[in-house]
Design a protein around this motif. Structure first.
Motif, mmCIF file in Angstrom:
data_model
loop_
_atom_site.group_PDB
_atom_site.id
_atom_site.type_symbol
_atom_site.label_atom_id
_atom_site.label_comp_id
_atom_site.label_asym_id
_atom_site.label_seq_id
_atom_site.Cartn_x
_atom_site.Cartn_y
_atom_site.Cartn_z
ATOM 1 N N ASP A 1 0.834 -1.205 0.000
ATOM 2 C CA ASP A 1 0.000 0.000 0.000
ATOM 3 C C ASP A 1 0.870 1.257 0.000
ATOM 4 N N ALA A 2 1.933 1.247 0.800
ATOM 5 C CA ALA A 2 2.838 2.396 0.862
ATOM 6 C C ALA A 2 3.512 2.636 -0.485
ATOM 7 N N MET A 3 3.945 1.579 -1.141
ATOM 8 C CA MET A 3 4.618 1.743 -2.431
ATOM 9 C C MET A 3 3.651 2.265 -3.501
ATOM 10 N N ARG A 4 2.417 1.791 -3.486
ATOM 11 C CA ARG A 4 1.422 2.320 -4.438
ATOM 12 C C ARG A 4 1.187 3.811 -4.183
ATOM 13 N N CYS A 5 1.050 4.173 -2.934
ATOM 14 C CA CYS A 5 0.812 5.568 -2.575
ATOM 15 C C CYS A 5 2.022 6.438 -2.935
ATOM 16 N N LEU A 6 3.219 5.948 -2.648
ATOM 17 C CA LEU A 6 4.431 6.692 -2.986
ATOM 18 C C LEU A 6 4.541 6.864 -4.495
ATOM 19 N N ASP A 7 4.250 5.823 -5.250
ATOM 20 C CA ASP A 7 4.342 5.916 -6.696
ATOM 21 C C ASP A 7 3.349 6.937 -7.246
ATOM 22 N N ARG A 8 2.129 6.949 -6.721
ATOM 23 C CA ARG A 8 1.134 7.951 -7.153
ATOM 24 C C ARG A 8 1.631 9.356 -6.824
#
Length: 161
Positions: free
Chosen positions: A146-153
């Motif tokens: 979830d953190a990586m998806r949010c960081l990528d966005r």
């Protein structure tokens, strides 16, 4: 009450009794991912939901992190290689049972201009602590993803739906 942990070196990421390692691919380039991890520490709660507060200290040689729920860490930066690696040892924590801990973020180029992020949480503690961490693996994996998806966005606005 915070307590001192056993001081470990970078090799602990490969030798710790408990190693939780996860990988994700981001569209953002390695330099941008590194800056978010290592230089823009105070914005970590904006993309890593488990983190309530993160602040650098000692001129960037360390960090203080508090998770939602009250667990806290005082860390020393062990590796700071722009675009490639960011690792820190936890020197003090109030997490029950933990006796040594290190987190290692390795960044490598992925397809296009993207980044492959591998995060290793290396921990030691008595048997009940080790078991609890192994049982927590699915939840930690979800938190990381979830953190990586949010960081990528956050880093690649064009990739937002």
């Amino acid at each position: 009450m915070p307590r001192r942990l056993r001081l470990v070196e970078l090799d602990f990421a490969a030798t710790a009794p408990v190693r939780l390692a996860f990988t994700a691919e981001l569209a953002a380039p390695p330099g941008d991912v590194y800056r978010a991890l290592a230089e823009d520490v105070e914005s970590t709660p904006d993309w890593f939901a488990a983190v309530a507060v993160a602040t650098p200290h000692e001129g960037g040689a360390g960090r203080t992190v508090r998770l939602r729920g009250g667990i806290g860490f005082r860390e020393t930066i062990m590796a700071a290689e722009p675009g490639a690696r960011y690792a820190y040892r936890i020197d003090e924590t109030n997490a029950p049972g933990v006796t040594a801990m290190l987190e290692d973020w390795v960044l490598s180029p992925a397809a296009g201009a993207g980044t492959r992020v591998t995060w290793t949480m290396a921990v030691d503690g008595p048997a009940p602590c080790r078991l609890a961490l192994r049982l927590a693996r699915p939840g930690v994996r979800k938190s990381f993803r979830d953190a990586m998806r949010c960081l990528d966005r956050r880093l690649t606005p064009a990739s937002r739906p």
